[in-house]
Write an enzyme that holds these catalytic residues in place. Structure first.
Site, mmCIF file in Angstrom:
data_model
loop_
_atom_site.group_PDB
_atom_site.id
_atom_site.type_symbol
_atom_site.label_atom_id
_atom_site.label_comp_id
_atom_site.label_asym_id
_atom_site.label_seq_id
_atom_site.Cartn_x
_atom_site.Cartn_y
_atom_site.Cartn_z
ATOM 1 N N GLY A 1 0.834 -1.197 0.000
ATOM 2 C CA GLY A 1 0.000 0.000 0.000
ATOM 3 C C GLY A 1 0.868 1.246 0.000
ATOM 4 N N GLY B 1 23.539 -7.072 21.634
ATOM 5 C CA GLY B 1 22.426 -6.330 22.233
ATOM 6 C C GLY B 1 21.795 -7.105 23.372
ATOM 7 N N ILE C 1 15.042 -8.519 23.130
ATOM 8 C CA ILE C 1 15.214 -9.656 22.217
ATOM 9 C C ILE C 1 16.445 -10.466 22.603
ATOM 10 C CG2 ILE C 1 15.751 -10.304 19.824
ATOM 11 C CD1 ILE C 1 13.931 -8.046 18.895
ATOM 12 N N VAL D 1 31.023 -3.532 19.288
ATOM 13 C CA VAL D 1 31.354 -4.469 18.212
ATOM 14 C C VAL D 1 31.931 -3.708 17.018
ATOM 15 C CG1 VAL D 1 30.414 -6.169 16.608
ATOM 16 C CG2 VAL D 1 29.583 -6.088 18.969
ATOM 17 N N ALA E 1 20.637 -7.904 17.587
ATOM 18 C CA ALA E 1 19.379 -7.458 18.222
ATOM 19 C C ALA E 1 19.651 -6.153 18.953
ATOM 20 C CB ALA E 1 18.870 -8.529 19.172
ATOM 21 N N GLY F 1 17.992 -3.274 18.490
ATOM 22 C CA GLY F 1 16.852 -2.366 18.406
ATOM 23 C C GLY F 1 16.166 -2.476 17.053
ATOM 24 N N ARG F 2 15.041 -1.784 16.925
ATOM 25 C CA ARG F 2 14.297 -1.778 15.672
ATOM 26 C C ARG F 2 14.086 -0.338 15.236
ATOM 27 N NH1 ARG F 2 11.946 -6.547 14.243
ATOM 28 N NH2 ARG F 2 10.149 -5.539 13.252
ATOM 29 N N HIS G 1 -5.691 -16.315 48.682
ATOM 30 C CA HIS G 1 -4.559 -17.045 49.242
ATOM 31 C C HIS G 1 -4.691 -18.535 48.910
ATOM 32 C CE1 HIS G 1 -1.399 -18.202 52.003
ATOM 33 N NE2 HIS G 1 -2.208 -19.156 52.447
HETATM 34 P P1 FAD Z 1 4.275 -4.756 12.571
HETATM 35 O O1 FAD Z 1 3.911 -5.862 13.487
HETATM 36 O O2 FAD Z 1 5.667 -4.626 12.130
HETATM 37 O O3 FAD Z 1 3.283 -4.832 11.346
HETATM 38 C C1 FAD Z 1 3.358 -3.991 10.266
HETATM 39 C C2 FAD Z 1 2.785 -4.710 9.051
HETATM 40 O O4 FAD Z 1 2.644 -3.785 8.008
HETATM 41 C C3 FAD Z 1 3.682 -5.821 8.530
HETATM 42 O O5 FAD Z 1 2.924 -6.967 8.254
HETATM 43 C C4 FAD Z 1 4.266 -5.231 7.257
HETATM 44 O O6 FAD Z 1 4.544 -6.222 6.278
HETATM 45 C C5 FAD Z 1 3.113 -4.355 6.810
HETATM 46 N N1 FAD Z 1 3.494 -3.245 5.939
HETATM 47 C C6 FAD Z 1 4.466 -2.323 6.119
HETATM 48 N N2 FAD Z 1 4.464 -1.422 5.132
HETATM 49 C C7 FAD Z 1 3.464 -1.783 4.293
HETATM 50 C C8 FAD Z 1 2.955 -1.252 3.088
HETATM 51 N N3 FAD Z 1 3.468 -0.136 2.570
HETATM 52 N N4 FAD Z 1 1.946 -1.888 2.490
HETATM 53 C C9 FAD Z 1 1.396 -3.019 3.026
HETATM 54 N N5 FAD Z 1 1.834 -3.556 4.169
HETATM 55 C C10 FAD Z 1 2.846 -2.946 4.786
HETATM 56 N N6 FAD Z 1 5.945 -6.779 21.602
HETATM 57 C C11 FAD Z 1 5.193 -7.058 22.676
HETATM 58 O O7 FAD Z 1 4.354 -6.233 23.074
HETATM 59 N N7 FAD Z 1 5.342 -8.229 23.372
HETATM 60 C C12 FAD Z 1 6.249 -9.162 22.992
HETATM 61 O O8 FAD Z 1 6.349 -10.214 23.629
HETATM 62 C C13 FAD Z 1 7.055 -8.900 21.849
HETATM 63 N N8 FAD Z 1 7.965 -9.799 21.423
HETATM 64 C C14 FAD Z 1 8.695 -9.541 20.306
HETATM 65 C C15 FAD Z 1 9.645 -10.466 19.896
HETATM 66 C C16 FAD Z 1 10.414 -10.239 18.778
HETATM 67 C C17 FAD Z 1 11.423 -11.256 18.334
HETATM 68 C C18 FAD Z 1 10.203 -9.036 18.034
HETATM 69 C C19 FAD Z 1 11.000 -8.763 16.783
HETATM 70 C C20 FAD Z 1 9.282 -8.097 18.435
HETATM 71 C C21 FAD Z 1 8.520 -8.337 19.588
HETATM 72 N N9 FAD Z 1 7.598 -7.402 20.040
HETATM 73 C C22 FAD Z 1 6.860 -7.673 21.164
HETATM 74 C C23 FAD Z 1 7.373 -6.131 19.357
HETATM 75 C C24 FAD Z 1 6.110 -6.229 18.488
HETATM 76 O O9 FAD Z 1 6.268 -7.295 17.582
HETATM 77 C C25 FAD Z 1 5.876 -4.924 17.752
HETATM 78 O O10 FAD Z 1 5.806 -3.864 18.691
HETATM 79 C C26 FAD Z 1 4.582 -4.977 16.982
HETATM 80 O O11 FAD Z 1 4.590 -6.028 16.043
HETATM 81 C C27 FAD Z 1 4.324 -3.657 16.247
HETATM 82 O O12 FAD Z 1 3.106 -3.720 15.594
HETATM 83 P P2 FAD Z 1 2.822 -2.851 14.266
HETATM 84 O O13 FAD Z 1 1.474 -3.290 13.809
HETATM 85 O O14 FAD Z 1 3.075 -1.446 14.544
HETATM 86 O O15 FAD Z 1 3.921 -3.315 13.228
HETATM 87 P P1 NAD Z 2 16.178 -3.059 22.683
HETATM 88 O O1 NAD Z 2 16.145 -1.611 22.481
HETATM 89 O O2 NAD Z 2 15.314 -3.680 23.708
HETATM 90 O O3 NAD Z 2 17.669 -3.546 23.024
HETATM 91 C C1 NAD Z 2 18.750 -3.289 22.189
HETATM 92 C C2 NAD Z 2 20.010 -3.361 23.028
HETATM 93 O O4 NAD Z 2 21.099 -3.326 22.140
HETATM 94 C C3 NAD Z 2 20.149 -2.204 23.993
HETATM 95 O O5 NAD Z 2 20.509 -2.694 25.264
HETATM 96 C C4 NAD Z 2 21.245 -1.368 23.365
HETATM 97 O O6 NAD Z 2 22.012 -0.666 24.323
HETATM 98 C C5 NAD Z 2 22.059 -2.426 22.674
HETATM 99 N N1 NAD Z 2 22.856 -1.943 21.549
HETATM 100 C C6 NAD Z 2 22.540 -0.979 20.663
HETATM 101 N N2 NAD Z 2 23.531 -0.844 19.758
HETATM 102 C C7 NAD Z 2 24.480 -1.750 20.080
HETATM 103 C C8 NAD Z 2 25.726 -2.112 19.523
HETATM 104 N N3 NAD Z 2 26.179 -1.513 18.434
HETATM 105 N N4 NAD Z 2 26.428 -3.111 20.113
HETATM 106 C C9 NAD Z 2 25.954 -3.734 21.218
HETATM 107 N N5 NAD Z 2 24.780 -3.421 21.791
HETATM 108 C C10 NAD Z 2 24.046 -2.448 21.220
HETATM 109 O O7 NAD Z 2 15.895 -3.687 21.228
HETATM 110 P P2 NAD Z 2 15.654 -5.185 20.791
HETATM 111 O O8 NAD Z 2 15.989 -6.122 21.881
HETATM 112 O O9 NAD Z 2 16.302 -5.317 19.465
HETATM 113 O O10 NAD Z 2 14.081 -5.189 20.575
HETATM 114 C C11 NAD Z 2 13.487 -4.309 19.612
HETATM 115 C C12 NAD Z 2 12.126 -3.887 20.052
HETATM 116 O O11 NAD Z 2 11.230 -4.990 20.068
HETATM 117 C C13 NAD Z 2 12.146 -3.292 21.436
HETATM 118 O O12 NAD Z 2 11.701 -1.959 21.334
HETATM 119 C C14 NAD Z 2 11.198 -4.079 22.241
HETATM 120 O O13 NAD Z 2 10.279 -3.273 22.922
HETATM 121 C C15 NAD Z 2 10.451 -4.947 21.235
HETATM 122 N N6 NAD Z 2 10.370 -6.297 21.837
HETATM 123 C C16 NAD Z 2 9.547 -6.451 22.913
HETATM 124 C C17 NAD Z 2 9.482 -7.668 23.542
HETATM 125 C C18 NAD Z 2 8.601 -7.808 24.728
HETATM 126 O O14 NAD Z 2 7.743 -6.958 24.929
HETATM 127 N N7 NAD Z 2 8.752 -8.849 25.522
HETATM 128 C C19 NAD Z 2 10.261 -8.725 23.105
HETATM 129 C C20 NAD Z 2 11.105 -8.518 22.024
HETATM 130 C C21 NAD Z 2 11.147 -7.286 21.395
#
Ligand code: FAD
Ligand code: NAD
Length: 475
Positions: free
Chosen positions: A122, A188, A192, A245, A276, A278-279, A451
């Site tokens: 989109g 990281g 993650i 790194v 890992a 950050g995103r 409890h």
């Molecule tokens: P996304 O989930 O990224 O969805 C965006 C969607 O839009 C995707 O399907 C993408 O393909 C689509 N898209 C993008 N651009 C376009 C376009 N132009 N046209 C059509 N489609 C498009 N968060 C938690 O709260 N709890 C957790 O336990 C947790 N665990 C995680 C574990 C991992 C390994 C990772 C990577 C993330 C985790 N997160 C967790 C973070 C969570 O996944 C994200 O915060 C969440 O998915 C964000 O939702 P969103 O809808 O904004 O984006």
């Molecule tokens: P994060 O921001 O949680 O952690 C990234 C870590 O990498 C930080 O501690 C940072 O200091 C470190 N870092 C950054 N640059 C670096 C470098 N060059 N070398 C070494 N360390 C470095 O990000 P993430 O773990 O990649 O997760 C991404 C996002 O996904 C987060 O915002 C998190 O909220 C979301 N997520 C959430 C869950 C959950 O809610 N349980 C689980 C997974 C992911």
């Protein structure tokens, strides 16, 4: 199919698909476009969360934790198991089935709410037109009264460490390993790094986590971070702080990772490397010419407190906008926007978004840390209760960790609740509700908790804030 909708949502992750469903519930005509393709090329709604994030990671965390407990805890219960082992292929198959069930469920939900699902890319054009490019390359232009951008995020790459999709991978790759790496390095020590590091460590990988910062888990309360570090060390996670790194290179004997720390240049050879760090917001080819939507300096779509972009009737929610990158934050923004579009009330309370890290012990919090309250100069009090003093936790062999409450010393208002211990992610819901209602510690103190439950730790921590705990000595 219609060419015109009340609402078009671009992105079908946990921010976009709930926005579409709520818009449908509000009797608006709505389409949701998503371009996600799984590794086998099949399209799927659900975004990162369902396909490559929250859900698959929790599936593997559960499997690996059960194995760990069978090995290290069952004997304490008098349970005798012989030849305990695991099969990664079965774990992965189970995980894939859970993911499939979850993503296919969205299509059923869309049907129920009258949402038109569209697969493909989109792109917002000027005047709230949306160009849709199907996976077959066919293009069409739709019109909408309102557009919701929910394009999510992608892993931040690290310069000098190129992904090869197999040995040097992002979090999605680390969820797809078909065997346990003998030597694993994660760059990281964030959410993650800790969750996926735990999965593979529990299954036997020698796991090193390289973290650039000198401080471990600065987003959490200091006492929680300290307690967590102690447990992770005991579990064999080798977390190296202050590690910058420099690069990684694949050679015949493994991946050579070079980094510097306080002692100078260091090197490591591993079989798999996960980045890992950050995103970052994903907005590639999302915005055409003249849409009026603007990005900030970090690439997030600029929005106000109600998720309105700079363009009239174009909204943005989830990971592509400011705020924590969490599925539940995106979901709340998505449904709130869909309600506002329908002329209903909607507000996201950004002060009560819970965070959970699904390690063992689990970590969860809501509100401010003790350090943040202290830095703000606000007079405060704290109360803590260790799970070691909880009958239920002891019965579960889960006495590690504690529940901690930070409250205003003058007004008694709860400012933050921090849990490290069993089911912390479930326990935090009570804390969120309490803070949503601006509860005081007295409110929690006067709330009856069953409890024996883990939730009694929250009750006792509230009592401890006034030195009135019953099940621990008050200091
Ligand atoms: P996304 O989930 O990224 O969805 C965006 C969607 O839009 C995707 O399907 C993408 O393909 C689509 N898209 C993008 N651009 C376009 C376009 N132009 N046209 C059509 N489609 C498009 N968060 C938690 O709260 N709890 C957790 O336990 C947790 N665990 C995680 C574990 C991992 C390994 C990772 C990577 C993330 C985790 N997160 C967790 C973070 C969570 O996944 C994200 O915060 C969440 O998915 C964000 O939702 P969103 O809808 O904004 O984006
Ligand atoms: P994060 O921001 O949680 O952690 C990234 C870590 O990498 C930080 O501690 C940072 O200091 C470190 N870092 C950054 N640059 C670096 C470098 N060059 N070398 C070494 N360390 C470095 O990000 P993430 O773990 O990649 O997760 C991404 C996002 O996904 C987060 O915002 C998190 O909220 C979301 N997520 C959430 C869950 C959950 O809610 N349980 C689980 C997974 C992911």
């Amino acid at each position: 199919m219609a060419d015109s909708f009340d609402v078009i949502v671009i992105g079908g992750g946990p921010a976009g698909y709930p926005a579409a469903i709520r818009a449908g519930q509000n009797k608006l005509t709505v389409a949701c476009i998503d371009e996600w393709k799984n590794r086998d090329g099949s399209p799927a709604f659900g975004g990162t969360c369902l396909n490559a994030g929250c859900i698959p990671s929790k599936a593997l965390l559960e499997s690996s934790e059960l194995f760990h407990r069978a090995l290290h805890e069952f004997a304490t219960h008098g349970l005798k198991l012989e030849g305990v082992g695991f099969d990664v292929a079965t774990m992965q198959k189970r995980k894939a089935a859970i993911v499939r069930q979850s993503t296919q469920g969205i299509l059923t939900l869309f049907k129920g709410a009258g949402v038109t699902p569209l697969t493909g890319h989109g792109r917002l054009l000027a005047g709230r037109k949306v160009e849709v490019t199907g996976h077959d390359g066919a293009k069409r232009v739709l019109e909408a009264r309102h557009v919701v951008l929910a394009s999510g995020s992608e892993p931040t790459p690290l310069r000098g460490v190129a992904f090869d999709g197999e040995r040097i991978v992002d979090s999605w790759g680390a969820l797809e390993f078909t065997e346990v790496p003998k030597r694993l390095c994660v760059i990281g020590a964030g959410v993650i790094g800790l969750e996926l590091g735990s999965v593979w460590r529990r299954l036997g990988a020698e796991t090193v986590i390289l973290e650039a910062l000198e401080q471990f888990l600065p987003i959490a309360d200091g006492q929680v971070a300290k307690e967590a570090a102690r447990h992770f060390k005991k579990q064999g996670l080798d977390i190296r702080l202050g590690a910058k790194v420099a690069g990684a290179e694949i050679r015949p004997d493994g991946i050579h990772v070079s980094y510097t720390d306080a002692k100078g240049a260091q090197a490591l050879i591993v079989d798999r490397l996960v980045v890992a760090i950050g995103r970052r917001p994903f907005t590639t080819d999302l915005l055409g010419e003249g849409t009026g939507v603007t990005l900030d300096e970090r690439g997030f779509i600029k929005v106000d407190d109600h998720c309105r972009t700079a363009a009239p009737d174009v909204w943005a929610v989830g990971d592509c906008v400011r705020g924590p990158m969490l599925a539940h934050k995106g979901k709340e923004e998505g449904v709130t926007v869909a309600d506002r579009i329908a002329g209903l009330y909607g507000e996201v309370n950004y002060r009560t978004i819970p965070s959970v890290i699904y390690t063992a012990p689990e970590i969860a919090w809501v509100g401010q840390t003790e350090e943040q309250v202290k830095a703000a100069g606000r007079p405060y009090k704290t109360g803590s209760f260790p799970f070691a003093a909880s009958g239920r936790a002891r019965a579960m062999e889960a006495g590690a960790g504690f529940c901690k409450i930070v409250a205003d010393a003058a007004t008694d208002e709860i400012l933050g609740i921090h849990v490290i211990g069993p089911m912390a992610g479930e326990l935090i819901a009570e804390a969120v509700l309490a803070m949503e209602y601006s509860a005081s510690t007295e409110d929690l103190q006067r709330t009856i908790h069953a409890h024996p439950t883990l939730s009694e730790a929250m009750h006792e921590a509230a009592l401890a804030a006034d030195k009135r705990a019953i099940d621990i000595p008050n200091r």
